[in-house]
Design an enzyme around this catalytic site. Structure first.
Site, PDB file in Angstrom:
ATOM      1  N   PRO A   2      59.801   3.554  65.143  1.00 56.99           N
ATOM      2  CA  PRO A   2      61.252   3.056  64.938  1.00 56.99           C
ATOM      3  C   PRO A   2      61.250   1.981  63.669  1.00 56.99           C
ATOM      4  O   PRO A   2      60.202   1.455  63.417  1.00 56.99           O
ATOM      5  CB  PRO A   2      61.463   2.343  66.285  1.00 56.99           C
ATOM      6  N   GLU A   3      62.280   2.207  62.796  1.00 60.28           N
ATOM      7  CA  GLU A   3      62.494   1.235  61.873  1.00 60.28           C
ATOM      8  C   GLU A   3      63.803   0.464  62.221  1.00 60.28           C
ATOM      9  O   GLU A   3      64.365   0.679  63.362  1.00 60.28           O
ATOM     10  CB  GLU A   3      62.548   2.008  60.523  1.00 60.28           C
ATOM     11  N   HIS A  97      53.744   6.765  81.172  1.00 62.24           N
ATOM     12  CA  HIS A  97      53.731   5.562  80.099  1.00 62.24           C
ATOM     13  C   HIS A  97      54.666   4.655  80.297  1.00 62.24           C
ATOM     14  O   HIS A  97      55.050   3.909  79.274  1.00 62.24           O
ATOM     15  CB  HIS A  97      53.602   6.106  78.823  1.00 62.24           C
ATOM     16  N   ARG A 117      51.791   5.256  72.905  1.00 61.26           N
ATOM     17  CA  ARG A 117      50.730   4.913  71.909  1.00 61.26           C
ATOM     18  C   ARG A 117      50.393   3.512  72.565  1.00 61.26           C
ATOM     19  O   ARG A 117      49.233   2.926  71.974  1.00 61.26           O
ATOM     20  CB  ARG A 117      51.070   4.995  70.741  1.00 61.26           C
TER      21      ARG A 117
END
Ligand SMILES: [Zn+2]
Length: 291
Positions: A2-3, A97, A117
């Site tokens: 994500p940016e 997760h 991650r």
């Protein structure tokens, strides 16, 4: 990955769905995503109300006020590579997760933090600690003024692609939007920031703002993991012009998009629309003596 547009979309979602609500309980299932002590994280957040949501670069800060009027705490959210923050009904199945649960109000809905991650982080901070974290970032890429932007470029060496992604100079751009902005401005990713013409620098400033604003309007880009607060993907993927379009014809000139690696990251560009910079700087060393 994500940016700024994805993080801004999550921040807007938090304002819409969680502002004014109270964090009843906090459950941490995987402490690796909490920066600092998980026990402290839980005890400093429980019982507080979400009072405001702000964003700088890729960091979200949620102001949490206490009923007893004590000093506010701040929940700092960094999505990392694959982080997702969603408002979910309590009875909804728990996806793999999912590491943190924050029950809202009566507990019928909860904020869930999921991160495959585990590069994302949640952190509970005081106002002074938050100021220190935010102060280390450069101006936000969506709010930076042209004067600040040009000043940050001045005299800089190295590849402009890496410069755009340096969060201490301008905060919010990652690989996707840096590639797209450089294409929009017609600048080769290996150009030196300090050697770009003032006309091109002005175009790059405009391009950064334009690309980010457009992506925010479409809820960001989803390749694999990014989702908004409701669990929906972003819609900007089809608007990408160069990022991961290697070998495809440029939308402007038809030349095949190329991929090169700069500082370990893929860069995508059109070799015709973004010509390689002149290398006169390197050749201009001291002249050999003719005496
Ligand atoms: Zn082209």
């Amino acid at each position: 990955m994500p940016e700024l547009p994805e993080v801004e979309t999550v921040a807007q979602g938090l304002r819409r769905r969680a502002l004014g609500r109270r964090i009843a309980t906090v459950e941490v299932r995987h402490a690796a995503v909490i920066a600092g002590s998980a026990e402290e994280f839980v005890s400093t957040l429980e019982g507080r109300r979400l009072a405001s949501v702000s964003r700088k670069g890729k960091a979200i800060a949620v102001e949490l006020t206490a009923a007893d009027g004590s000093a506010p705490r701040f929940l700092l959210v960094r999505l990392g590579m694959t982080g997702q923050l969603t408002v979910t009904p309590h009875e909804a199945p728990v996806e793999p997760h999912t590491h943190v649960f924050m029950a809202l109000d009566d507990g019928r809905e909860e904020l869930r933090f999921r991160d495959a991650r585990r590069f994302g982080r949640l952190r509970s901070l005081t106002a002074a600690e938050l100021e220190k974290v935010m102060g280390s970032l450069g101006p936000d890429a969506q709010r930076v003024t042209e004067a600040q932007f040009l000043e940050a470029m001045g005299g800089r060496k190295g590849a402009i692609k890496s410069w755009l992604m340096n969060q201490n100079l301008v905060a919010g751009l990652g690989n996707i939007y840096a590639d797209e902005a450089l294409f929009e401005a017609g600048i080769h990713p290996q150009s030196q920031p300090g050697r770009v013409s003032s006309e091109k620098a002005h175009q790059l400033y405009k391009a950064v703002r334009k690309v980010l604003d457009r992506a925010v309007r479409l809820g960001g880009t989803t390749f694999s993991d990014y989702l908004d607060i409701e669990g929906r993907p972003g819609a900007f993927l089809s608007k990408l012009r160069v990022y991961q379009h290697t070998g495809e014809p440029c939308r402007r000139c038809g030349q095949a998009i190329r991929r090169i690696v700069i500082a370990g990251r893929s860069s995508h560009f059109c070799p015709r629309c973004q010509p390689r910079p002149h290398v006169t700087a390197k050749m201009r060393g001291p002249r050999p003596s003719t005496a």
